[in-house]
Design an enzyme around this catalytic site. Structure first.
Site, PDB file in Angstrom:
ATOM      1  N   HIS A 119      43.176  37.267  47.317  1.00 50.09           N
ATOM      2  CA  HIS A 119      42.923  38.645  46.848  1.00 50.09           C
ATOM      3  C   HIS A 119      43.581  39.300  45.822  1.00 50.09           C
ATOM      4  CE1 HIS A 119      39.559  39.321  49.635  1.00 50.09           C
ATOM      5  NE2 HIS A 119      39.262  37.910  49.242  1.00 50.09           N
ATOM      6  N   CYS A 127      46.652  37.487  31.656  1.00 46.96           N
ATOM      7  CA  CYS A 127      45.887  38.426  30.327  1.00 46.96           C
ATOM      8  C   CYS A 127      44.222  37.862  30.488  1.00 46.96           C
ATOM      9  CB  CYS A 127      46.137  37.381  29.410  1.00 46.96           C
ATOM     10  SG  CYS A 127      45.519  36.969  27.559  1.00 46.96           S
ATOM     11  N   CYS A 164      49.081  40.766  26.456  1.00 45.80           N
ATOM     12  CA  CYS A 164      49.388  39.464  26.307  1.00 45.80           C
ATOM     13  C   CYS A 164      50.785  38.905  25.904  1.00 45.80           C
ATOM     14  CB  CYS A 164      48.866  38.552  26.546  1.00 45.80           C
ATOM     15  SG  CYS A 164      49.135  36.848  26.759  1.00 45.80           S
ATOM     16  N   CYS A 167      48.683  35.313  23.931  1.00 41.62           N
ATOM     17  CA  CYS A 167      48.114  35.845  22.923  1.00 41.62           C
ATOM     18  C   CYS A 167      47.740  37.130  22.333  1.00 41.62           C
ATOM     19  CB  CYS A 167      46.847  34.900  23.125  1.00 41.62           C
ATOM     20  SG  CYS A 167      45.975  36.425  24.213  1.00 41.62           S
TER      21      CYS A 167
HETATM   22  C1  BV8 Z   1      33.391  35.967  45.014  1.00 38.12           C
HETATM   23  C2  BV8 Z   1      40.473  43.404  45.853  1.00 38.12           C
HETATM   24  C3  BV8 Z   1      31.418  34.662  44.228  1.00 38.12           C
HETATM   25  C4  BV8 Z   1      40.607  44.954  45.565  1.00 38.12           C
HETATM   26  C5  BV8 Z   1      38.074  42.887  47.171  1.00 38.12           C
HETATM   27  C6  BV8 Z   1      26.309  39.462  50.488  1.00 38.12           C
HETATM   28  C7  BV8 Z   1      26.440  38.295  51.491  1.00 38.12           C
HETATM   29  C8  BV8 Z   1      28.204  37.418  51.792  1.00 38.12           C
HETATM   30  C9  BV8 Z   1      28.779  37.680  50.442  1.00 38.12           C
HETATM   31  C10 BV8 Z   1      28.746  39.093  49.619  1.00 38.12           C
HETATM   32  C11 BV8 Z   1      26.735  39.027  49.218  1.00 38.12           C
HETATM   33  N1  BV8 Z   1      27.381  39.886  48.305  1.00 38.12           N
HETATM   34  C12 BV8 Z   1      28.627  39.135  47.481  1.00 38.12           C
HETATM   35  C13 BV8 Z   1      28.826  38.781  48.935  1.00 38.12           C
HETATM   36  C14 BV8 Z   1      30.763  37.474  47.905  1.00 38.12           C
HETATM   37  C15 BV8 Z   1      31.693  39.534  48.137  1.00 38.12           C
HETATM   38  C16 BV8 Z   1      31.546  39.546  49.481  1.00 38.12           C
HETATM   39  O1  BV8 Z   1      31.892  38.948  50.515  1.00 38.12           O
HETATM   40  N2  BV8 Z   1      30.912  40.457  49.605  1.00 38.12           N
HETATM   41  C17 BV8 Z   1      30.935  41.729  51.149  1.00 38.12           C
HETATM   42  C18 BV8 Z   1      31.130  43.111  50.578  1.00 38.12           C
HETATM   43  C19 BV8 Z   1      29.649  41.574  51.854  1.00 38.12           C
HETATM   44  N3  BV8 Z   1      32.542  38.404  48.046  1.00 38.12           N
HETATM   45  C20 BV8 Z   1      32.892  38.378  46.629  1.00 38.12           C
HETATM   46  O2  BV8 Z   1      32.829  38.613  45.825  1.00 38.12           O
HETATM   47  C21 BV8 Z   1      34.292  37.473  46.520  1.00 38.12           C
HETATM   48  N4  BV8 Z   1      34.067  36.719  45.116  1.00 38.12           N
HETATM   49  O3  BV8 Z   1      32.397  35.575  46.399  1.00 38.12           O
HETATM   50  O4  BV8 Z   1      33.211  35.302  44.666  1.00 38.12           O
HETATM   51  C22 BV8 Z   1      31.513  33.575  42.544  1.00 38.12           C
HETATM   52  C23 BV8 Z   1      31.688  32.461  42.303  1.00 38.12           C
HETATM   53  C24 BV8 Z   1      31.416  31.562  41.663  1.00 38.12           C
HETATM   54  C25 BV8 Z   1      31.945  32.501  40.204  1.00 38.12           C
HETATM   55  C26 BV8 Z   1      31.802  33.553  41.179  1.00 38.12           C
HETATM   56  C27 BV8 Z   1      31.818  34.408  41.635  1.00 38.12           C
HETATM   57  C28 BV8 Z   1      35.279  38.109  46.245  1.00 38.12           C
HETATM   58  C29 BV8 Z   1      36.003  39.148  47.927  1.00 38.12           C
HETATM   59  C30 BV8 Z   1      37.404  40.111  46.754  1.00 38.12           C
HETATM   60  C31 BV8 Z   1      36.728  41.058  46.481  1.00 38.12           C
HETATM   61  N5  BV8 Z   1      37.947  42.210  46.619  1.00 38.12           N
HETATM   62  N6  BV8 Z   1      39.602  43.751  47.266  1.00 38.12           N
HETATM   63  C32 BV8 Z   1      41.630  45.454  46.576  1.00 38.12           C
HETATM   64  O5  BV8 Z   1      42.302  44.963  47.513  1.00 38.12           O
HETATM   65  O6  BV8 Z   1      42.061  46.610  46.399  1.00 38.12           O
HETATM   66  S1  BV8 Z   1      38.067  42.539  48.901  1.00 38.12           S
HETATM   67  C33 BV8 Z   1      38.899  43.850  50.511  1.00 38.12           C
HETATM   68  O7  BV8 Z   1      37.987  43.225  51.424  1.00 38.12           O
HETATM   69  C34 BV8 Z   1      40.142  43.884  50.566  1.00 38.12           C
HETATM   70  O8  BV8 Z   1      40.379  42.545  50.048  1.00 38.12           O
HETATM   71  C35 BV8 Z   1      40.115  43.234  51.910  1.00 38.12           C
HETATM   72  O9  BV8 Z   1      40.892  42.921  52.094  1.00 38.12           O
HETATM   73  C36 BV8 Z   1      38.916  42.868  52.097  1.00 38.12           C
HETATM   74  C37 BV8 Z   1      38.965  42.511  53.698  1.00 38.12           C
HETATM   75  O10 BV8 Z   1      38.200  43.264  53.462  1.00 38.12           O
HETATM   76  P1  BV8 Z   1      39.400  43.845  55.481  1.00 38.12           P
HETATM   77  O11 BV8 Z   1      41.229  43.283  55.157  1.00 38.12           O
HETATM   78  O12 BV8 Z   1      38.727  43.513  56.646  1.00 38.12           O
HETATM   79  O13 BV8 Z   1      39.283  45.046  55.267  1.00 38.12           O
HETATM   80  P2  BV8 Z   1      38.661  46.181  55.887  1.00 38.12           P
HETATM   81  O14 BV8 Z   1      39.296  47.526  56.210  1.00 38.12           O
HETATM   82  O15 BV8 Z   1      37.240  45.574  56.110  1.00 38.12           O
HETATM   83  O16 BV8 Z   1      38.938  45.993  57.606  1.00 38.12           O
HETATM   84  C38 BV8 Z   1      40.484  46.822  58.116  1.00 38.12           C
HETATM   85  C39 BV8 Z   1      39.921  46.190  59.710  1.00 38.12           C
HETATM   86  O17 BV8 Z   1      41.656  46.397  60.320  1.00 38.12           O
HETATM   87  C40 BV8 Z   1      39.172  47.034  60.168  1.00 38.12           C
HETATM   88  O18 BV8 Z   1      38.670  45.571  61.390  1.00 38.12           O
HETATM   89  C41 BV8 Z   1      39.765  47.758  61.559  1.00 38.12           C
HETATM   90  O19 BV8 Z   1      39.016  47.622  62.623  1.00 38.12           O
HETATM   91  C42 BV8 Z   1      41.555  47.194  61.720  1.00 38.12           C
HETATM   92  N7  BV8 Z   1      42.884  48.428  61.470  1.00 38.12           N
HETATM   93  C43 BV8 Z   1      42.651  49.308  61.362  1.00 38.12           C
HETATM   94  N8  BV8 Z   1      43.792  49.686  61.845  1.00 38.12           N
HETATM   95  C44 BV8 Z   1      44.382  48.640  62.546  1.00 38.12           C
HETATM   96  C45 BV8 Z   1      43.415  47.396  62.826  1.00 38.12           C
HETATM   97  N9  BV8 Z   1      43.706  46.677  63.342  1.00 38.12           N
HETATM   98  C46 BV8 Z   1      44.814  46.633  63.701  1.00 38.12           C
HETATM   99  N10 BV8 Z   1      46.247  47.101  63.858  1.00 38.12           N
HETATM  100  C47 BV8 Z   1      45.840  48.421  62.917  1.00 38.12           C
HETATM  101  N11 BV8 Z   1      46.519  49.623  62.812  1.00 38.12           N
HETATM  102 ZN    ZN Z   2      46.704  35.899  26.249  1.00 36.10          ZN
END
Ligand code: BV8
Ligand code: ZN
Length: 257
Positions: A119, A127, A164, A167
């Site tokens: 991600h 850019c 950028c 550009c």
């Molecule tokens: C794409 C960046 C296509 C910013 C992030 C419907 C169904 C299925 C999929 C989709 C849908 N609708 C849309 C989609 C696709 C979508 C998606 O997956 N949505 C989900 C929510 C349903 N995905 C996208 O849009 C991706 N792009 O598909 O593009 C495309 C193709 C062609 C052309 C154009 C487009 C882009 C996804 C990336 C989004 N960016 N973040 C930022 O980070 O600020 S997502 C965000 O979620 C973070 O990156 C994060 O890492 C990621 C996953 O979450 P987790 O890391 O798992 O974190 P979470 O909080 O959920 O869980 C934490 C876990 O840790 C828990 O289980 C907890 O119990 C545990 N924990 C807590 N403390 C501890 C621990 N474990 C151990 N020790 C501890 N101490």
């Molecule tokens: Zn540029």
């Protein structure tokens, strides 16, 4: 723990697949779960490019304060014992690399080297027009975000953002928002690494975001064992060979000792 240790002992090409949970003990709130970021910050507004664009046009002050809050948490964070355990395993030649969904750069700060950021990350900006890479340092990024303090107009924010060098277009953090494609070079590197791993450590991810979660499932489907480290069951628990429940910062150092 003994079954997990036995799997580790047999493996020579381990890969760590990490999510926000591995950085929780560094003070970075996770996205989902009890005190998750997305509980009180709408994903649509702050997690998508159209949401951010709309905010810039309609409520730039709110965007500025959100960016300041996020930067404070993300840019001051230090790697924790879990990040360090992963780096130690790589330095010992047991871990082939890390595939992370996190953008916080803490694996790199902990000493990991073979890292693929599905991600994107905060430090490498792009850019928006020609995609030219613009690398920042953490202190430089902190200074940049501090300049948003008190900004109430779009122009006060945009005027602080570097343009950028090639550009002249606007640059932005190379972080992948929802609806955006994952960086090809990171995806290719991750797929190649995962194709050759003989044990997957899935640490601190709820497994709900795609296509990242499917990368982990593909490894299990081809027959490699998977150890899950998490505080509670999630979407990848059904694919785990062994699940260890507890804080990664406690379990991981103990597991690899
Ligand atoms: C794409 C960046 C296509 C910013 C992030 C419907 C169904 C299925 C999929 C989709 C849908 N609708 C849309 C989609 C696709 C979508 C998606 O997956 N949505 C989900 C929510 C349903 N995905 C996208 O849009 C991706 N792009 O598909 O593009 C495309 C193709 C062609 C052309 C154009 C487009 C882009 C996804 C990336 C989004 N960016 N973040 C930022 O980070 O600020 S997502 C965000 O979620 C973070 O990156 C994060 O890492 C990621 C996953 O979450 P987790 O890391 O798992 O974190 P979470 O909080 O959920 O869980 C934490 C876990 O840790 C828990 O289980 C907890 O119990 C545990 N924990 C807590 N403390 C501890 C621990 N474990 C151990 N020790 C501890 N101490
Ligand atoms: Zn540029």
């Amino acid at each position: 723990m003994d079954r997990a240790r036995a799997l580790l002992a047999d493996a020579s090409r381990i890969v760590a697949f990490t999510g926000a949970g591995i950085s929780a003990e560094s003070g970075i709130p996770t996205f989902r779960g009890k005190d998750g970021l997305w509980n009180d910050v709408e994903v649509e507004t702050f997690g998508t490019p159209w949401g951010i664009r709309a905010l810039l046009d309609n409520d730039p002050g709110r965007l500025a304060s959100h960016l300041l809050d996020r930067a404070d948490v993300l840019l001051d964070a230090q790697p924790n014992a879990a990040h360090k355990a992963i780096a130690d395993l790589e330095q010992a030649g047991r871990l082939a690399g890390v595939v992370t969904q996190n953008v916080d750069g803490l694996h790199r700060d902990a000493g990991s080297r073979n890292i693929f950021c599905l991600h994107g990350d905060l430090i490498n900006w792009r850019c928006v027009d020609c995609r030219q890479l613009h690398q920042h340092s953490r202190p430089g990024l902190k200074q940049l975000v501090q300049s948003f303090t008190g900004a109430t107009t779009a122009n006060e924010i945009l005027s602080q953002i570097p343009h950028c060098q090639v550009c002249g277009g606007l640059t932005r953090p190379g972080v992948v928002l929802f609806g955006e494609e994952l960086p090809t070079d990171q995806v290719e590197g991750a797929v190649d690494l995962l194709a050759r791993c003989d044990l997957l450590l899935v640490i601190g991810t709820s497994g709900v975001v795609e296509p990242a979660a499917s990368f982990a499932r593909t490894v299990v489907r081809r027959g490699a064992p998977m150890i899950e480290l998490n505080m509670e069951p999630g979407d990848l628990t059904s694919s785990a060979t062994v699940s260890l429940f507890g804080a990664a910062g406690n379990i991981l150092p103990e597991l690899i000792a």
